[in-house]
Scaffold this active site. Structure first.
Site, PDB file in Angstrom:
ATOM      1  N   HIS A  72     -64.829  55.031 101.803  1.00  0.00           N
ATOM      2  CA  HIS A  72     -63.730  54.335 101.123  1.00  0.00           C
ATOM      3  C   HIS A  72     -63.708  54.726  99.651  1.00  0.00           C
ATOM      4  CE1 HIS A  72     -62.799  50.767 104.035  1.00  0.00           C
ATOM      5  NE2 HIS A  72     -62.794  51.943 104.626  1.00  0.00           N
ATOM      6  N   TYR A 200     -59.575  42.074  98.566  1.00  0.00           N
ATOM      7  CA  TYR A 200     -60.166  40.853  98.020  1.00  0.00           C
ATOM      8  C   TYR A 200     -59.028  40.035  97.407  1.00  0.00           C
ATOM      9  CZ  TYR A 200     -64.727  43.256  98.283  1.00  0.00           C
ATOM     10  OH  TYR A 200     -65.867  43.903  98.716  1.00  0.00           O
ATOM     11  N   PRO A 292     -71.938  37.251  98.515  1.00  0.00           N
ATOM     12  CA  PRO A 292     -71.544  38.547  99.109  1.00  0.00           C
ATOM     13  C   PRO A 292     -70.305  39.196  98.488  1.00  0.00           C
ATOM     14  CG  PRO A 292     -71.003  36.748 100.602  1.00  0.00           C
ATOM     15  CD  PRO A 292     -71.742  36.145  99.453  1.00  0.00           C
ATOM     16  N   LYS A 296     -73.428  43.427  97.478  1.00  0.00           N
ATOM     17  CA  LYS A 296     -74.606  44.013  96.841  1.00  0.00           C
ATOM     18  C   LYS A 296     -75.951  43.702  97.494  1.00  0.00           C
ATOM     19  CE  LYS A 296     -72.712  46.429  93.832  1.00  0.00           C
ATOM     20  NZ  LYS A 296     -72.414  47.608  94.596  1.00  0.00           N
ATOM     21  N   TYR A 384     -69.363  48.498  91.575  1.00  0.00           N
ATOM     22  CA  TYR A 384     -69.092  48.426  93.020  1.00  0.00           C
ATOM     23  C   TYR A 384     -69.700  49.630  93.749  1.00  0.00           C
ATOM     24  CZ  TYR A 384     -66.605  46.968  97.218  1.00  0.00           C
ATOM     25  OH  TYR A 384     -66.303  46.530  98.487  1.00  0.00           O
TER      26      TYR A 384
HETATM   27  P1  RFL Z   1     -83.173  40.305 106.008  1.00  0.00           P
HETATM   28  O1  RFL Z   1     -82.041  41.078 106.562  1.00  0.00           O
HETATM   29  O2  RFL Z   1     -83.064  38.838 105.906  1.00  0.00           O
HETATM   30  O3  RFL Z   1     -84.454  40.693 106.857  1.00  0.00           O
HETATM   31  C1  RFL Z   1     -85.673  39.972 106.724  1.00  0.00           C
HETATM   32  C2  RFL Z   1     -86.413  40.075 108.030  1.00  0.00           C
HETATM   33  O4  RFL Z   1     -87.658  39.371 107.900  1.00  0.00           O
HETATM   34  C3  RFL Z   1     -87.851  38.619 109.095  1.00  0.00           C
HETATM   35  N1  RFL Z   1     -88.771  37.493 108.835  1.00  0.00           N
HETATM   36  C4  RFL Z   1     -90.049  37.487 109.232  1.00  0.00           C
HETATM   37  N2  RFL Z   1     -90.792  38.409 109.853  1.00  0.00           N
HETATM   38  C5  RFL Z   1     -92.091  38.077 110.140  1.00  0.00           C
HETATM   39  N3  RFL Z   1     -92.630  36.859 109.847  1.00  0.00           N
HETATM   40  C6  RFL Z   1     -91.911  35.909 109.235  1.00  0.00           C
HETATM   41  N4  RFL Z   1     -92.433  34.716 108.972  1.00  0.00           N
HETATM   42  C7  RFL Z   1     -90.561  36.210 108.877  1.00  0.00           C
HETATM   43  N5  RFL Z   1     -89.576  35.516 108.277  1.00  0.00           N
HETATM   44  C8  RFL Z   1     -88.492  36.314 108.250  1.00  0.00           C
HETATM   45  C9  RFL Z   1     -86.452  38.170 109.477  1.00  0.00           C
HETATM   46  O5  RFL Z   1     -86.376  37.783 110.830  1.00  0.00           O
HETATM   47  C10 RFL Z   1     -85.644  39.425 109.172  1.00  0.00           C
HETATM   48  O6  RFL Z   1     -85.547  40.300 110.269  1.00  0.00           O
HETATM   49  O7  RFL Z   1     -83.573  40.811 104.524  1.00  0.00           O
HETATM   50  P2  RFL Z   1     -83.572  42.283 103.921  1.00  0.00           P
HETATM   51  O8  RFL Z   1     -84.234  43.265 104.840  1.00  0.00           O
HETATM   52  O9  RFL Z   1     -84.070  42.112 102.537  1.00  0.00           O
HETATM   53  O10 RFL Z   1     -82.026  42.721 103.873  1.00  0.00           O
HETATM   54  C11 RFL Z   1     -81.126  42.022 103.041  1.00  0.00           C
HETATM   55  C12 RFL Z   1     -79.734  42.044 103.656  1.00  0.00           C
HETATM   56  O11 RFL Z   1     -79.800  41.631 105.010  1.00  0.00           O
HETATM   57  C13 RFL Z   1     -78.750  41.140 102.901  1.00  0.00           C
HETATM   58  O12 RFL Z   1     -78.937  41.272 101.510  1.00  0.00           O
HETATM   59  C14 RFL Z   1     -77.279  41.474 103.231  1.00  0.00           C
HETATM   60  O13 RFL Z   1     -76.983  41.176 104.575  1.00  0.00           O
HETATM   61  C15 RFL Z   1     -76.297  40.717 102.332  1.00  0.00           C
HETATM   62  N6  RFL Z   1     -74.898  40.976 102.692  1.00  0.00           N
HETATM   63  C16 RFL Z   1     -74.291  42.161 102.360  1.00  0.00           C
HETATM   64  N7  RFL Z   1     -74.975  43.094 101.663  1.00  0.00           N
HETATM   65  C17 RFL Z   1     -74.361  44.264 101.321  1.00  0.00           C
HETATM   66  O14 RFL Z   1     -74.989  45.107 100.640  1.00  0.00           O
HETATM   67  N8  RFL Z   1     -73.069  44.557 101.705  1.00  0.00           N
HETATM   68  C18 RFL Z   1     -72.338  43.669 102.417  1.00  0.00           C
HETATM   69  O15 RFL Z   1     -71.191  43.987 102.745  1.00  0.00           O
HETATM   70  C19 RFL Z   1     -72.929  42.411 102.759  1.00  0.00           C
HETATM   71  N9  RFL Z   1     -72.225  41.503 103.438  1.00  0.00           N
HETATM   72  C20 RFL Z   1     -74.142  39.994 103.332  1.00  0.00           C
HETATM   73  C21 RFL Z   1     -72.794  40.295 103.697  1.00  0.00           C
HETATM   74  C22 RFL Z   1     -74.666  38.743 103.614  1.00  0.00           C
HETATM   75  C23 RFL Z   1     -73.866  37.790 104.208  1.00  0.00           C
HETATM   76  N10 RFL Z   1     -74.407  36.508 104.428  1.00  0.00           N
HETATM   77  C24 RFL Z   1     -75.381  36.313 105.429  1.00  0.00           C
HETATM   78  C25 RFL Z   1     -74.308  35.580 103.344  1.00  0.00           C
HETATM   79  C26 RFL Z   1     -72.001  39.348 104.316  1.00  0.00           C
HETATM   80  C27 RFL Z   1     -72.515  38.090 104.559  1.00  0.00           C
HETATM   81  C28 RFL Z   1     -71.627  37.065 105.205  1.00  0.00           C
HETATM   82  C1  PHB Z   2     -68.175  42.231 105.274  1.00  0.00           C
HETATM   83  O1  PHB Z   2     -67.287  42.774 105.958  1.00  0.00           O
HETATM   84  O2  PHB Z   2     -69.143  41.654 105.801  1.00  0.00           O
HETATM   85  C2  PHB Z   2     -68.074  42.264 103.797  1.00  0.00           C
HETATM   86  C3  PHB Z   2     -67.278  43.193 103.167  1.00  0.00           C
HETATM   87  C4  PHB Z   2     -67.186  43.210 101.779  1.00  0.00           C
HETATM   88  C5  PHB Z   2     -67.907  42.278 101.054  1.00  0.00           C
HETATM   89  C6  PHB Z   2     -68.712  41.354 101.686  1.00  0.00           C
HETATM   90  C7  PHB Z   2     -68.795  41.342 103.062  1.00  0.00           C
HETATM   91  O3  PHB Z   2     -67.800  42.267  99.702  1.00  0.00           O
END
Ligand code: RFL
Ligand code: PHB
Length: 389
Positions: A72, A200, A292, A296, A384
């Site tokens: 994108h 957005y 989110p 980031k 971004y």
């Molecule tokens: P995770 O993905 O939470 O993984 C942590 C892992 O640790 C495990 N765990 C354990 N394992 C062993 N023993 C224990 N006691 C444990 N406790 C926990 C968990 O089961 C899990 O598998 O953290 P990590 O690896 O640091 O990754 C971070 C990302 O997942 C997170 O920052 C993103 O998903 C945030 N996020 C987005 N980030 C982006 O860069 N681009 C996006 O478009 C984006 N969209 C989003 C998002 C987060 C969202 N939520 C959930 C608010 C969209 C949404 C809706």
């Molecule tokens: C998503 O599709 O999960 C998404 C896309 C853009 C964002 C956050 C989440 O800024």
């Protein structure tokens, strides 16, 4: 059991770190609380910065991204009577790659399996011990038995609710937090996405986002009060609310129909300092969370992983601990910049219950400035697509 680097958490941060360390011949064991299918069921689009795609290539898992990732070059922003495109490519020379987070995780698991490397799922009661000694270890329940894993270092990649961060001494750890008084209701439609680039929208009724899942299905988000439950939002109500918040051309093109993956995620800014204590290092959501809006979270996890990967490589290859000593400070310096950007973009586009008339004027002025200033758009674009590591 013994390994060089014990990694707690088999999410994207833990798996990426493991894979990168493996390229340097550094041994790891990944310990994950849940089963693999549960980890892979966390559907989130991922806006991958160039730094993260480079790391995935370096880890040897770049090929699927080349086939399945969507590049994108811009995003669209609507709000305060303005509707404009930020041309990321023209303003920064860079783009972002859209690829599901669950696919990043799946690719990393596949690579780990192909190398025959050890990942233990279903580990309960995880507890780090002696992290301020030269001989740290973890204890956990697996396969009905208590296990002990000795290691040189522990990487706490265990997400926001994981146990590692809690091991930092109380008089050392400091948490900085802001919770937002709303959440994001997220849903996936079976119909193709209604936009080609992310939209957005900061409307009078609150924020809305048009995104896509795998390029084939639309994904949508709505700002909702935290007191709402996903069941209160039936398909028809979601489509109606999206239509009210989105610009007319997009509102008129909304496909309607069945929605799945309904979930409400609270929005939070959080940083825990320091990110290192003794022989334990925190990466990703274990140390910090962003709302989110700026996409980031995963990218900031990846920059932590890059710093820790280089620091551990220097330790094992050159006997040089300078990178490990500087890890917390280096990672936090970048984290705070991503926090600022995510916080700013959230404030720009959401409605706050306690917003005064003055606050609303400020928000509108911010949007008007962004709409009309190449300098302001460049600042947004630079953040971004991702600040340098
Ligand atoms: P995770 O993905 O939470 O993984 C942590 C892992 O640790 C495990 N765990 C354990 N394992 C062993 N023993 C224990 N006691 C444990 N406790 C926990 C968990 O089961 C899990 O598998 O953290 P990590 O690896 O640091 O990754 C971070 C990302 O997942 C997170 O920052 C993103 O998903 C945030 N996020 C987005 N980030 C982006 O860069 N681009 C996006 O478009 C984006 N969209 C989003 C998002 C987060 C969202 N939520 C959930 C608010 C969209 C949404 C809706
Ligand atoms: C998503 O599709 O999960 C998404 C896309 C853009 C964002 C956050 C989440 O800024």
């Amino acid at each position: 059991m013994r390994t060089q680097v014990a990694i707690v958490g088999g999410g994207p941060a833990g798996l990426l770190l493991a894979q990168l360390l493996q390229t340097q011949g550094i041994e790891t064991i990944v310990l994950e609380r849940y089963e693999r299918d549960d980890v892979l069921s966390r559907i989130r689009a991922a806006v991958l910065e160039r730094g993260l795609t480079d790391l995935l290539h370096e880890a040897g898992v770049g090929a699927p991204l080349e086939d399945g990732g969507l590049v994108h070059d811009g995003i669209r922003i609507a709000g305060g009577g303005h509707d404009f495109r930020i041309d990321l490519k023209a303003l920064t020379g860079s783009s972002v790659t859209i690829y599901g987070q669950e696919r990043v995780t799946q690719d990393l698991y596949a690579a780990r399996d192909a190398m025959g490397l050890s990942t233990l799922h279903g580990c309960a009661g995880m507890k780090p011990h002696d992290i301020d000694s030269d001989q740290p270890y973890l204890t956990f329940l697996h396969g009905g038995q208590m296990n002990r894993l000795d290691c040189d270092f522990i990487a706490g990649c265990d997400g926001f609710h994981g146990p590692c961060r809690k091991e930092l001494p109380d008089d050392t750890a400091q948490a900085f937090e802001q919770t937002f008084p709303f959440g994001w209701l997220g849903v996936t439609s079976d119909a193709p996405p209604v936009v080609e680039e992310f939209l957005y929208a900061g409307s009078e009724r609150g924020f809305a986002l048009c995104s896509l899942q795998d390029g084939e299905r639309g994904r949508y988000y709505l700002q909702v009060p935290l007191s709402d439950s996903p069941e209160e939002w039936e398909d028809e109500r979601i489509w109606e609310e999206l239509a009210r918040r989105l610009p007319a051309d997009v509102a008129n093109a909304l496909p309607g129909g069945a929605l799945s993956g309904r979930d409400i995620a609270p929005l939070r800014s959080f940083v825990s300092e320091p990110m290192h204590w003794g022989r334990m290092f925190l990466c990703g959501d274990a140390a910090h969370i962003v709302p989110p809006t700026g996409a980031k979270g995963l990218n900031t996890a990846a920059s932590d992983v890059q710093y820790l990967y280089h620091a551990l490589t220097r330790h094992y290859r050159d006997g040089d601990d300078a990178g490990l000593k500087a890890y917390s400070q280096t990672a936090l310096a970048r984290t705070w910049k991503t926090q600022r950007f995510s916080w700013w973009m959230t404030n720009l586009l959401h409605r706050f219950p306690a917003q005064t008339a003055f606050d609303l004027k400020m928000q509108r002025a911010d949007l008007a400035y962004l709409a009309g200033s190449e300098a302001a758009q460049t600042t947004l674009a630079e953040n971004y697509v991702g600040l340098s590591y």
